[in-house]
Design a protein around this motif. Sequence first.
Motif, short mmCIF file in Angstrom:
data_model
loop_
_atom_site.label_atom_id
_atom_site.label_comp_id
_atom_site.label_asym_id
_atom_site.label_seq_id
_atom_site.Cartn_x
_atom_site.Cartn_y
_atom_site.Cartn_z
N ASN A 36 1.81 22.73 -0.50
CA ASN A 36 1.90 21.73 0.56
C ASN A 36 2.67 20.50 0.09
O ASN A 36 2.21 19.76 -0.77
N GLN A 37 3.83 20.30 0.69
CA GLN A 37 4.67 19.14 0.37
C GLN A 37 4.01 17.87 0.91
O GLN A 37 3.31 17.90 1.92
N PHE A 38 4.24 16.75 0.24
CA PHE A 38 3.71 15.46 0.67
C PHE A 38 4.72 14.72 1.54
O PHE A 38 5.92 14.87 1.39
N VAL A 39 4.18 13.91 2.44
CA VAL A 39 4.93 12.88 3.12
C VAL A 39 4.33 11.56 2.65
O VAL A 39 3.11 11.39 2.68
N ASN A 40 5.18 10.65 2.18
CA ASN A 40 4.73 9.38 1.64
C ASN A 40 5.42 8.22 2.34
O ASN A 40 6.51 8.39 2.89
N ALA A 41 4.82 7.06 2.26
CA ALA A 41 5.42 5.82 2.75
C ALA A 41 4.77 4.67 1.99
O ALA A 41 3.68 4.82 1.42
N VAL A 42 5.45 3.53 2.00
CA VAL A 42 4.88 2.30 1.46
C VAL A 42 4.98 1.25 2.56
O VAL A 42 5.98 1.18 3.28
N LEU A 57 0.84 -1.19 0.00
CA LEU A 57 0.00 0.00 0.00
C LEU A 57 0.88 1.24 0.00
O LEU A 57 1.86 1.32 0.75
N GLY A 58 0.51 2.22 -0.82
CA GLY A 58 1.17 3.51 -0.82
C GLY A 58 0.33 4.50 -0.05
O GLY A 58 -0.89 4.57 -0.23
N LEU A 59 0.98 5.25 0.83
CA LEU A 59 0.28 6.24 1.65
C LEU A 59 0.88 7.61 1.41
O LEU A 59 2.09 7.74 1.21
N GLY A 60 0.03 8.63 1.43
CA GLY A 60 0.50 9.99 1.27
C GLY A 60 -0.39 10.96 2.02
O GLY A 60 -1.58 10.72 2.21
N PHE A 96 9.76 7.51 5.84
CA PHE A 96 8.93 8.55 5.25
C PHE A 96 9.72 9.22 4.12
O PHE A 96 10.92 9.44 4.23
N PHE A 97 9.01 9.51 3.04
CA PHE A 97 9.62 10.10 1.85
C PHE A 97 8.90 11.43 1.61
O PHE A 97 7.67 11.47 1.54
N TYR A 98 9.66 12.49 1.48
CA TYR A 98 9.10 13.83 1.31
C TYR A 98 9.17 14.20 -0.16
O TYR A 98 10.21 14.02 -0.81
N SER A 99 8.05 14.70 -0.70
CA SER A 99 8.00 14.99 -2.13
C SER A 99 7.08 16.17 -2.42
O SER A 99 6.21 16.51 -1.62
N GLU A 100 7.29 16.73 -3.58
CA GLU A 100 6.41 17.79 -4.06
C GLU A 100 5.13 17.15 -4.63
O GLU A 100 5.15 15.99 -5.03
N PRO A 101 4.03 17.89 -4.66
CA PRO A 101 2.81 17.35 -5.27
C PRO A 101 3.08 16.90 -6.71
O PRO A 101 3.90 17.50 -7.41
N ASP A 130 8.31 8.72 -8.26
CA ASP A 130 9.42 8.41 -7.36
C ASP A 130 8.96 8.25 -5.92
O ASP A 130 9.49 7.44 -5.18
N PHE A 131 7.93 9.03 -5.52
CA PHE A 131 7.45 8.96 -4.14
C PHE A 131 6.78 7.63 -3.83
O PHE A 131 6.54 7.31 -2.67
N VAL A 132 6.52 6.83 -4.85
CA VAL A 132 6.04 5.46 -4.67
C VAL A 132 7.19 4.47 -4.84
O VAL A 132 7.40 3.59 -4.00
N MET A 133 7.93 4.61 -5.92
CA MET A 133 8.94 3.60 -6.26
C MET A 133 10.12 3.57 -5.29
O MET A 133 10.62 2.49 -4.97
N ILE A 134 10.57 4.72 -4.82
CA ILE A 134 11.71 4.73 -3.89
C ILE A 134 11.34 4.02 -2.58
O ILE A 134 12.05 3.09 -2.16
N PRO A 135 10.22 4.38 -1.92
CA PRO A 135 9.86 3.62 -0.71
C PRO A 135 9.48 2.17 -0.99
O PRO A 135 9.78 1.28 -0.17
#
Length: 153
Positions: free
Chosen positions: A54-60, A9-12, A42-47, A142-147
């Motif tokens: 508002n920057q995103f915080v993502n995780a898988v 699951l990808g979360l943001g 946690f992975f920080y990314s631009e929309p 990238d905010f999905v694939m890297i995590p």
Amino acid sequence: MENLHQVYLGLGSNLGNKEENLRKAISMINEQIGTVVRQSAFFYSEPWGYESDNQFVNAVILVETSLSPYDVLTANQCIEHLLGKTQTHATERPSDLSLQPSDLRPPIYHDRPIDIDILLYDDLHMDEPGLKIPHPLMEERDFVMIPLNEIRK
């Protein structure tokens, strides 16, 4: 013994206390969907796909579950709702299925307190109107694939 499925699951989140939103979602997933076996940093990314300050915080996360893909989707949507995601946060998708693909406008994305996407479900391939597995855009993000690569076997 029930058959357990491996679901990534990808979360943001890019509204409110973003890190806490992810922690709460992961805890609720562990309670309602299945055992969270692995979690990325946690992975920080631009929309992606729209403009926002508002920057995103993502995780898988990897979850072992006995739920079907549709039951996981329903549980994800329930958790999103409980954590404050409303219709105004949801991605707007073309609704007229009679249109030709060339007539369809791209989705419109919005800021949101939480978003939970099914990325992978075992080796399953689904292409239904409400559920596509693997997630069709994950390899572009990238905010999905890297995590995902961080925790994937």
